[in-house]
Design a protein around this motif. Structure first.
Motif, PDB file in Angstrom:
ATOM      1  N   ASP A  48      58.280   4.706  -3.217  1.00  0.00           N
ATOM      2  CA  ASP A  48      56.865   4.417  -3.048  1.00  0.00           C
ATOM      3  C   ASP A  48      56.664   3.270  -2.058  1.00  0.00           C
ATOM      4  OD1 ASP A  48      54.153   5.095  -3.987  1.00  0.00           O
ATOM      5  OD2 ASP A  48      54.126   2.998  -4.600  1.00  0.00           O
ATOM      6  N   HIS A  51      57.104   4.743   1.242  1.00  0.00           N
ATOM      7  CA  HIS A  51      55.918   5.570   1.506  1.00  0.00           C
ATOM      8  C   HIS A  51      54.769   4.721   2.036  1.00  0.00           C
ATOM      9  CE1 HIS A  51      52.131   7.539   0.139  1.00  0.00           C
ATOM     10  NE2 HIS A  51      52.720   8.623   0.594  1.00  0.00           N
ATOM     11  N   PHE A  55      52.940   5.108   5.750  1.00  0.00           N
ATOM     12  CA  PHE A  55      51.699   5.809   5.417  1.00  0.00           C
ATOM     13  C   PHE A  55      50.890   6.177   6.661  1.00  0.00           C
ATOM     14  CE2 PHE A  55      47.187   5.797   4.082  1.00  0.00           C
ATOM     15  CZ  PHE A  55      47.242   6.820   3.142  1.00  0.00           C
ATOM     16  N   TYR A  62      56.028  10.222   8.198  1.00  0.00           N
ATOM     17  CA  TYR A  62      55.227  10.090   6.981  1.00  0.00           C
ATOM     18  C   TYR A  62      55.204  11.385   6.163  1.00  0.00           C
ATOM     19  CZ  TYR A  62      50.996  10.251   4.118  1.00  0.00           C
ATOM     20  OH  TYR A  62      50.111  10.436   3.093  1.00  0.00           O
ATOM     21  N   ALA A  66      56.618  11.491   2.406  1.00  0.00           N
ATOM     22  CA  ALA A  66      55.636  11.702   1.348  1.00  0.00           C
ATOM     23  C   ALA A  66      56.023  12.896   0.483  1.00  0.00           C
ATOM     24  CB  ALA A  66      54.252  11.917   1.956  1.00  0.00           C
ATOM     25  N   THR A  69      58.800  11.988  -1.829  1.00  0.00           N
ATOM     26  CA  THR A  69      58.294  11.150  -2.922  1.00  0.00           C
ATOM     27  C   THR A  69      57.566  11.997  -3.951  1.00  0.00           C
ATOM     28  OG1 THR A  69      58.021   9.323  -1.356  1.00  0.00           O
ATOM     29  CG2 THR A  69      56.910   9.114  -3.473  1.00  0.00           C
ATOM     30  N   ASP A  85      49.861  10.858  -4.357  1.00  0.00           N
ATOM     31  CA  ASP A  85      50.510  10.962  -3.052  1.00  0.00           C
ATOM     32  C   ASP A  85      50.170  12.281  -2.371  1.00  0.00           C
ATOM     33  OD1 ASP A  85      51.612   8.494  -3.411  1.00  0.00           O
ATOM     34  OD2 ASP A  85      53.629   9.200  -3.895  1.00  0.00           O
TER      35      ASP A  85
END
Length: 481
Positions: A48, A51, A55, A62, A66, A69, A85
């Motif tokens: 995270d 991430h 972002f 990204y 993402a 994640t 997310d």
């Protein structure tokens, strides 16, 4: 609540420790090392953190980070984390990376694994943004289905704001598909919701939607009433974002009524408002195309040519599909009015292809009408009649008697409930609706949505790419309170 707090504090201190003297590349390397050597919840926290660093930065991968994640969060059964997310990523593809089709794929990939979140607010947001993805890929029936699902979810969760937002979006799409009675009701319900919530921006948006819908059905008096109320509020708050489409919509009405003088006057006013805010430059192309056409059709060729040159400069600097369409639109009209009918025919055919791809009935109808007129000027009666038949077929399907009667009924119903609630916008709007608490991002959003119904821009590629996910998400999050 406690675990959420610890997670937030952990991320804050870990990212903060690196922030002082560490480059982004070093941060990514260090986070990756931590991810590699940790497991389960701790690994998710480091993922995270990574991430957050990447972002909405495509150069830092990204999208793929993402998705990793999200997948790991689902593996740990941390579904709320995964859904948040996923919401961010879908929003990114719809509005920032201009790839709404990817957003739909993401929803189809992960949504089946998030079914337990049926009663979670994020689940409603996921349907709203995916509905936008369908909207911007011209799959309007699916967009309608997703907006209605959002309304159902929001209603069950008693979250009025997202229900109102979905009803606004739904109203625009229903208008595009010619379902005017249902669109009218959707706008009316959204307006009532946001009036109760003292949300001026969205009340203005509903008024704009209704004014456009009424105009499409030649209810010009009703359209003018809605628009004038909205203009009064927008002028009092110097809200140029809303004044741009309001003036443009008025111009469109006067065009339909054959009043070129007032049409051009309102287009000038819209262009003037457009210069007040640099963020609104993306609307310059459709406005210039509209005034070029208006000048050309009013035998003011010199003025039309001047506006067209400004449009051409924008087009040559940024040849997006939308700018190309506006350029072709103005070019076909200017060519025709200058007597270059063969050239007008070429551009007219291209313009029709654009409109068929977008599946907007009224725009296709007008493109067919232009080709009928152009072939007639070229003395090709057979080809002219073919396009004329197409024009009338679409016109009849849009303006069937049942739709108009139903719209008139809902318009009357709207006025009745409006009186019952004592919503007298012109006299008491500032007291009832707290302008000082306006969310400018939301104004920006709906300013363009209503303009799109006139000029046909794909929101995914023109307007909403300028919005930041966290801004609208923050607005939506307030709906939980």
């Amino acid at each position: 609540m406690k675990s959420t707090f610890l997670c937030i504090m952990f991320i804050f201190f870990t990212t903060g420790a690196f922030a002082q003297n560490t480059s982004i590349a070093e941060k990514i390397s260090q986070f990756n090392a931590k991810i590699k050597h940790t497991e389960k919840g701790e690994r998710l926290q480091w993922m995270d953190s990574l991430h957050q660093v990447v972002f909405e930065k495509p150069t830092l991968h990204y999208d793929s980070i993402a998705q990793q994640t999200i997948s790991f969060a689902i593996e740990l059964d941390s579904l709320s984390h995964a859904a948040k997310d996923l919401t961010d990523l879908i929003y990114y593809h719809v509005y920032t990376s201009k790839s709404p089709a990817e957003a739909i794929v993401l929803f189809d990939t992960y949504a089946p694994q998030l079914q337990k979140l049926e009663h979670d607010y994020t689940w409603a947001e996921l349907h709203l943004y995916t509905g936008d993805g369908y909207n911007f890929t011209n799959n309007l029936e699916q967009a309608i289905a997703f907006y209605k699902k959002t309304i159902s979810l929001g209603t069950a969760l008693k979250k009025e704001r997202i229900v109102g937002l979905a009803k606004l979006y739904l109203g625009f799409v229903l208008t595009d598909t010619g379902k005017f009675a249902e669109a009218s009701l959707s706008f009316r319900e959204a307006s009532l919701i946001y009036t109760k919530l003292n949300d001026t921006t969205n009340v203005l948006s509903a008024k704009n939607g209704l004014s456009i819908l009424y105009s499409k059905n030649a209810f010009y008096r009703e359209a003018q009433k809605e628009r004038e109320e909205a203009i009064t509020i927008a002028q009092m708050s110097n809200n140029y974002n809303m004044l741009i489409p309001l003036y443009a919509n008025a111009a469109e009405d006067y065009k339909r009524m054959g009043n070129r003088v007032k049409q051009i006057a309102y287009l000038k006013a819209s262009l003037a408002a457009n210069t007040k805010d640099p963020k609104m430059f993306y609307l310059r192309a459709p406005l210039l195309a509209a005034i070029t056409n208006a000048y050309a059709e009013s035998d003011s060729i010199a003025l039309a040519d001047k506006s067209f040159k400004s449009l051409k400069a924008i087009y040559e600097n940024d040849k997006t599909a939308q700018n190309t369409r506006h350029y072709i639109d103005a070019k076909k009209t200017l060519s025709f009015e200058q007597g270059y009918y063969k050239e007008a025919l070429v551009h007219g055919k291209t313009f029709l292809a654009f409109q068929k791809e977008r599946k907007k009935k009224e725009d296709i109808m007008l493109a067919e009408e232009f080709l009928a007129k152009t072939y007639r000027a070229l003395k090709d009666t057979i080809a002219s009649n073919i396009h004329l038949v197409q024009y009338y077929a679409i016109k009849d399907s849009i303006a069937n008697v049942q739709n108009i009667k139903s719209l008139a009924y809902y318009q009357t119903l709207y006025e009745t409930e409006k009186r019952d609630l004592k919503i007298e916008t012109q006299n008491s709007s500032i007291d009832i609706l707290h302008l000082e608490n306006e969310n400018k991002t939301q104004i920006f959003l709906f300013s363009a949505l209503v303009l799109l119904l006139l000029f046909g821009d794909s929101t995914s590629t023109v307007l909403l790419s300028m919005l930041k996910k966290e801004e609208l998400h923050k607005k939506c999050s307030l709906k939980n309170l």
